[in-house]
Design a protein around this motif. Structure first.
Motif, PDB file in Angstrom:
ATOM      1  N   VAL A   1       0.833  -1.231   0.107  1.00  0.00           N
ATOM      2  CA  VAL A   1      -0.016  -0.027   0.053  1.00  0.00           C
ATOM      3  C   VAL A   1       0.938   1.423   0.050  1.00  0.00           C
ATOM      4  CG1 VAL A   1      -1.464   1.299   1.395  1.00  0.00           C
ATOM      5  CG2 VAL A   1      -1.931  -1.427   1.121  1.00  0.00           C
ATOM      6  N   VAL A   2       2.085   1.406   0.894  1.00  0.00           N
ATOM      7  CA  VAL A   2       2.669   2.411   0.931  1.00  0.00           C
ATOM      8  C   VAL A   2       3.419   2.959  -0.345  1.00  0.00           C
ATOM      9  CG1 VAL A   2       4.645   3.692   2.026  1.00  0.00           C
ATOM     10  CG2 VAL A   2       3.122   2.480   3.338  1.00  0.00           C
ATOM     11  N   GLN A   3       4.020   1.783  -0.908  1.00  0.00           N
ATOM     12  CA  GLN A   3       4.479   2.015  -2.342  1.00  0.00           C
ATOM     13  C   GLN A   3       3.556   2.469  -3.380  1.00  0.00           C
ATOM     14  OE1 GLN A   3       4.883  -0.718  -0.221  1.00  0.00           O
ATOM     15  NE2 GLN A   3       6.966  -1.131   0.062  1.00  0.00           N
ATOM     16  N   ILE A   4       2.537   1.823  -3.329  1.00  0.00           N
ATOM     17  CA  ILE A   4       1.508   2.262  -4.335  1.00  0.00           C
ATOM     18  C   ILE A   4       1.138   3.480  -4.186  1.00  0.00           C
ATOM     19  CG2 ILE A   4      -0.590   1.811  -5.224  1.00  0.00           C
ATOM     20  CD1 ILE A   4      -0.407  -1.094  -4.630  1.00  0.00           C
ATOM     21  N   LEU A   5       0.912   3.849  -3.009  1.00  0.00           N
ATOM     22  CA  LEU A   5       0.406   5.305  -2.617  1.00  0.00           C
ATOM     23  C   LEU A   5       1.572   6.418  -2.955  1.00  0.00           C
ATOM     24  CD1 LEU A   5      -1.459   5.076   0.722  1.00  0.00           C
ATOM     25  CD2 LEU A   5      -2.529   5.477  -1.721  1.00  0.00           C
ATOM     26  N   ARG A   6       3.028   6.017  -2.593  1.00  0.00           N
ATOM     27  CA  ARG A   6       4.013   6.817  -3.131  1.00  0.00           C
ATOM     28  C   ARG A   6       4.049   7.268  -4.781  1.00  0.00           C
ATOM     29  NH1 ARG A   6       7.746   4.501  -0.534  1.00  0.00           N
ATOM     30  NH2 ARG A   6       7.961   6.007   1.221  1.00  0.00           N
ATOM     31  N   LYS A   7       3.810   6.086  -5.270  1.00  0.00           N
ATOM     32  CA  LYS A   7       4.208   5.875  -6.810  1.00  0.00           C
ATOM     33  C   LYS A   7       2.827   7.114  -7.296  1.00  0.00           C
ATOM     34  CE  LYS A   7       4.060   2.998 -10.686  1.00  0.00           C
ATOM     35  NZ  LYS A   7       4.170   1.579 -11.221  1.00  0.00           N
ATOM     36  N   ARG A   8       1.838   7.229  -6.735  1.00  0.00           N
ATOM     37  CA  ARG A   8       0.712   8.007  -7.115  1.00  0.00           C
ATOM     38  C   ARG A   8       0.722   9.425  -6.496  1.00  0.00           C
ATOM     39  NH1 ARG A   8      -4.969   4.522  -7.572  1.00  0.00           N
ATOM     40  NH2 ARG A   8      -3.958   2.731  -8.508  1.00  0.00           N
ATOM     41  N   ASN A   9       1.944   9.719  -5.850  1.00  0.00           N
ATOM     42  CA  ASN A   9       2.051  10.877  -5.156  1.00  0.00           C
ATOM     43  C   ASN A   9       0.935  11.191  -4.314  1.00  0.00           C
ATOM     44  OD1 ASN A   9       4.555  11.633  -6.705  1.00  0.00           O
ATOM     45  ND2 ASN A   9       3.478  12.284  -8.410  1.00  0.00           N
ATOM     46  N   VAL A  10       0.402  10.415  -3.441  1.00  0.00           N
ATOM     47  CA  VAL A  10      -0.520  10.304  -2.342  1.00  0.00           C
ATOM     48  C   VAL A  10       0.022  10.644  -1.042  1.00  0.00           C
ATOM     49  CG1 VAL A  10      -2.366   9.342  -1.202  1.00  0.00           C
ATOM     50  CG2 VAL A  10      -2.297   9.270  -3.741  1.00  0.00           C
ATOM     51  N   THR A  11      -0.283  11.773  -0.379  1.00  0.00           N
ATOM     52  CA  THR A  11       0.484  11.939   1.189  1.00  0.00           C
ATOM     53  C   THR A  11      -0.667  11.672   2.013  1.00  0.00           C
ATOM     54  OG1 THR A  11       2.162  13.127   0.010  1.00  0.00           O
ATOM     55  CG2 THR A  11       1.662  13.438   2.549  1.00  0.00           C
ATOM     56  N   ASN A  12      -1.747  12.487   1.893  1.00  0.00           N
ATOM     57  CA  ASN A  12      -2.979  12.730   2.881  1.00  0.00           C
ATOM     58  C   ASN A  12      -4.045  11.859   2.341  1.00  0.00           C
ATOM     59  OD1 ASN A  12      -1.299  14.679   4.234  1.00  0.00           O
ATOM     60  ND2 ASN A  12      -1.842  16.201   2.794  1.00  0.00           N
ATOM     61  N   ILE A  13      -4.545  10.999   3.245  1.00  0.00           N
ATOM     62  CA  ILE A  13      -5.467  10.048   2.820  1.00  0.00           C
ATOM     63  C   ILE A  13      -6.676  10.225   3.929  1.00  0.00           C
ATOM     64  CG2 ILE A  13      -4.077   8.712   1.581  1.00  0.00           C
ATOM     65  CD1 ILE A  13      -4.816   6.422   4.037  1.00  0.00           C
ATOM     66  N   VAL A  14      -7.907   9.949   3.433  1.00  0.00           N
ATOM     67  CA  VAL A  14      -9.082   9.828   4.346  1.00  0.00           C
ATOM     68  C   VAL A  14      -9.468   8.175   4.438  1.00  0.00           C
ATOM     69  CG1 VAL A  14     -11.558  10.220   4.908  1.00  0.00           C
ATOM     70  CG2 VAL A  14      -9.859  12.066   4.346  1.00  0.00           C
ATOM     71  N   ILE A  15      -9.738   7.414   5.365  1.00  0.00           N
ATOM     72  CA  ILE A  15     -10.169   6.260   5.212  1.00  0.00           C
ATOM     73  C   ILE A  15     -11.487   6.177   5.715  1.00  0.00           C
ATOM     74  CG2 ILE A  15      -9.936   3.958   6.442  1.00  0.00           C
ATOM     75  CD1 ILE A  15      -7.145   4.633   7.223  1.00  0.00           C
ATOM     76  N   TYR A  16     -12.416   5.384   4.622  1.00  0.00           N
ATOM     77  CA  TYR A  16     -13.791   5.199   4.714  1.00  0.00           C
ATOM     78  C   TYR A  16     -14.042   3.676   5.288  1.00  0.00           C
ATOM     79  CZ  TYR A  16     -18.854   4.983   3.573  1.00  0.00           C
ATOM     80  OH  TYR A  16     -20.168   4.847   3.630  1.00  0.00           O
ATOM     81  N   GLY A  17     -14.563   3.830   6.444  1.00  0.00           N
ATOM     82  CA  GLY A  17     -14.833   2.248   7.102  1.00  0.00           C
ATOM     83  C   GLY A  17     -13.749   1.919   7.982  1.00  0.00           C
ATOM     84  N   MET A  18     -14.239   1.667   9.273  1.00  0.00           N
ATOM     85  CA  MET A  18     -12.961   0.988  10.234  1.00  0.00           C
ATOM     86  C   MET A  18     -13.353  -0.255  10.890  1.00  0.00           C
ATOM     87  SD  MET A  18     -10.334   3.009  10.751  1.00  0.00           S
ATOM     88  CE  MET A  18     -10.030   2.554  12.204  1.00  0.00           C
ATOM     89  N   GLY A  19     -13.746  -1.294   9.714  1.00  0.00           N
ATOM     90  CA  GLY A  19     -13.899  -2.659  10.208  1.00  0.00           C
ATOM     91  C   GLY A  19     -12.343  -3.260  10.208  1.00  0.00           C
ATOM     92  N   TYR A  20     -12.483  -4.447   9.961  1.00  0.00           N
ATOM     93  CA  TYR A  20     -11.128  -5.321  10.244  1.00  0.00           C
ATOM     94  C   TYR A  20     -10.043  -4.511   9.268  1.00  0.00           C
ATOM     95  CZ  TYR A  20     -12.948  -8.557  13.535  1.00  0.00           C
ATOM     96  OH  TYR A  20     -13.587  -8.991  14.454  1.00  0.00           O
ATOM     97  N   LEU A  21     -10.506  -4.626   7.747  1.00  0.00           N
ATOM     98  CA  LEU A  21      -9.646  -3.835   6.812  1.00  0.00           C
ATOM     99  C   LEU A  21      -9.270  -2.339   6.954  1.00  0.00           C
ATOM    100  CD1 LEU A  21     -11.421  -5.634   3.822  1.00  0.00           C
ATOM    101  CD2 LEU A  21      -8.920  -6.201   4.508  1.00  0.00           C
ATOM    102  N   GLY A  22     -10.136  -1.697   7.519  1.00  0.00           N
ATOM    103  CA  GLY A  22      -9.725  -0.280   8.159  1.00  0.00           C
ATOM    104  C   GLY A  22      -8.767  -0.275   9.041  1.00  0.00           C
TER     105      GLY A  22
END
Length: 444
Positions: free
Chosen positions: A345-366
């Motif tokens: 996940v971190v490598q993919i987000l870096r490749k997309r130049n993503v720094t600040n995210i919002v997470i939708y859903g705080m179940g097990y995956l969240g």
């Protein structure tokens, strides 16, 4: 001996039993001490019980509200004046020569930390540590290996020099249990302080029904500590000992899927170490419940399809409310594969130049996503979940999408919900003009 020892005694609603511990301190043959009793907002008359003692060496401190034993010990150390610091809980007692023996050993051997064997009274008498340890100075490597597997250093048997606290700080207040294990591991791992061991029994522990040792948080805190230790465990090659130590003990109740997110993040952190990955998966399979526990625990992590299927059967048999279709478990399987292949996940987000995210859903995956991103450059600036009591340190949580504008500088929203992504995405797009992507699609 003219050294002053500061004795730190945290207390919460122990008025009925605290006198035994206080008396054992006052009866020490070593007389140059101060006893700091830190009352964690008791409401049972503890203060009145302590006021019966007319000894100027006793100092009573009361927290305005409950903070826990770690906070109380830290406050006691901050307020103390002694060159040495010792700890005694209200359940327990010292034999009269305890302080004399500890200080004599520390000054004779030139050590900064000393601990010893203790006698435990529960349904029967036992001793800790169970195995024999050679008396005298302990090699750092030897003690670090022990502390990676178990904690031989009972707090009530430990005396430290004040400089340990001044240089390394106090107990981690985020640990509601095992804070002593975490603290002593930190001190020993620094290799700054000589440690000695005394095999004589000078401490008696009385296990109470309402003691911290029985508060049911063992596995949650054990996993938290393991995350701090995992790199060292891999370096020291003590996986086999770790596996043995993780055998479920009936009194601890075992791991449950409440811990799934923490276990999963640990699996990713092991960097492909098969033994530890298999250990963690297998422990998740050993749930305690009224229903039949899943059979066939000997799955190998390399055979991930079978391993994941076993986890699915276990979840279904235990009825913990985890999604019963294959999708969520398949997502975890793909996630593990992507992380182990260097496309996490971190490598993919870096490749997309993503720094600040919002997470939708705080179940097990969240919650797993939060754990994975915790030590990365990615900033979680907001959470969207129907349960606004969801807590992530310093992160705002909303349930009403009309409030989404309160999140500043969003680069992406990651949806961790497995079902209904199209509907969720459509609803989010009415409020924001940034990318909305499902976790499933992110880790393909």
């Amino acid at each position: 001996m003219d050294k002053v020892i500061s004795v730190i005694m945290p207390s919460y609603n122990r008025g009925r039993i605290i006198s035994r511990a206080i008396d054992s301190v006052l009866n020490q043959s070593f007389r140059s001490f101060e006893l700091l009793i830190v009352d964690d907002a008791s409401d049972d008359g503890t203060k009145q019980m302590i006021e019966k003692y007319h000894d100027k060496r006793i100092r009573y401190l009361k927290n305005r509200r409950r903070h826990g034993a770690a906070f109380s010990r830290n406050r006691g150390m901050e307020e103390s004046t002694g060159e040495y610091i010792a700890f005694l809980d209200t359940d327990n007692e010292w034999k009269p020569d305890y302080l004399t023996n500890r200080i004599h050993q520390m000054e004779t051997l030139g050590t900064d930390i000393a601990f010893g064997r203790v006698e435990k009274w529960n349904e029967c008498v036992s001793y800790w540590p169970e195995e024999e340890i050679e008396e005298g100075i302990i090699d750092h490597d030897c003690l670090i290996r022990m502390l990676c597997i178990y904690n031989p250093m009972d707090t009530n048997s430990v005396v430290i020099k004040r400089k340990c606290f001044e240089e390394m700080g106090g107990f981690d207040t985020s640990f509601v249990r095992l804070q002593d294990w975490e603290y002593f591991f930190k001190l020993v791992q620094s290799r700054k302080y000589k440690v000695s061991y005394d095999g004589r029994i000078n401490v008696i522990l009385y296990i109470q029904p309402d003691s911290i040792a029985n508060n049911g948080k063992f596995w949650e805190m054990r996993l938290k500590l393991l995350k701090k230790q995992i790199d060292l465990i891999l370096d020291l090659d003590v996986e086999n000992e770790l596996i043995e130590s993780f055998e479920i003990s009936p009194e601890e109740g075992g791991l449950s899927y409440y811990h799934f997110d923490k276990v999963f993040s640990l699996i990713l952190k092991t960097g492909g170490n098969t033994k530890i990955q298999n250990l963690l998966w297998n422990q998740l399979s050993k749930l305690k419940s009224q229903k039949e526990i899943m059979q066939g625990q000997n799955c190998l992590i390399e055979n991930q399809k079978q391993c994941i299927e076993n986890q699915k059967q276990c979840i279904e048999s235990q009825g913990y409310g985890f999604k019963r279709d294959n999708k969520i478990l398949a997502c975890y399987e793909r996630w593990m594969r992507s992380e182990s292949s260097g496309k996490g996940v971190v490598q993919i987000l870096r490749k997309r130049n993503v720094t600040n995210i919002v997470i939708y859903g705080m179940g097990y995956l969240g919650r797993s996503l939060v754990e994975v991103l915790k030590d990365s450059y990615v900033q979680i600036i907001g959470i969207i979940d129907k349960n606004t009591k969801t807590r992530v340190s310093n992160v705002k949580c909303i349930s009403d999408l009309d409030e989404i504008g309160s999140f500043d500088q969003m680069d992406m929203i990651i949806v961790t919900a497995i079902n209904d992504f199209t509907e969720i995405c459509s609803e989010l797009n009415e409020h924001v003009d940034i990318p909305v992507i499902s976790l499933e699609d992110l880790i393909v």
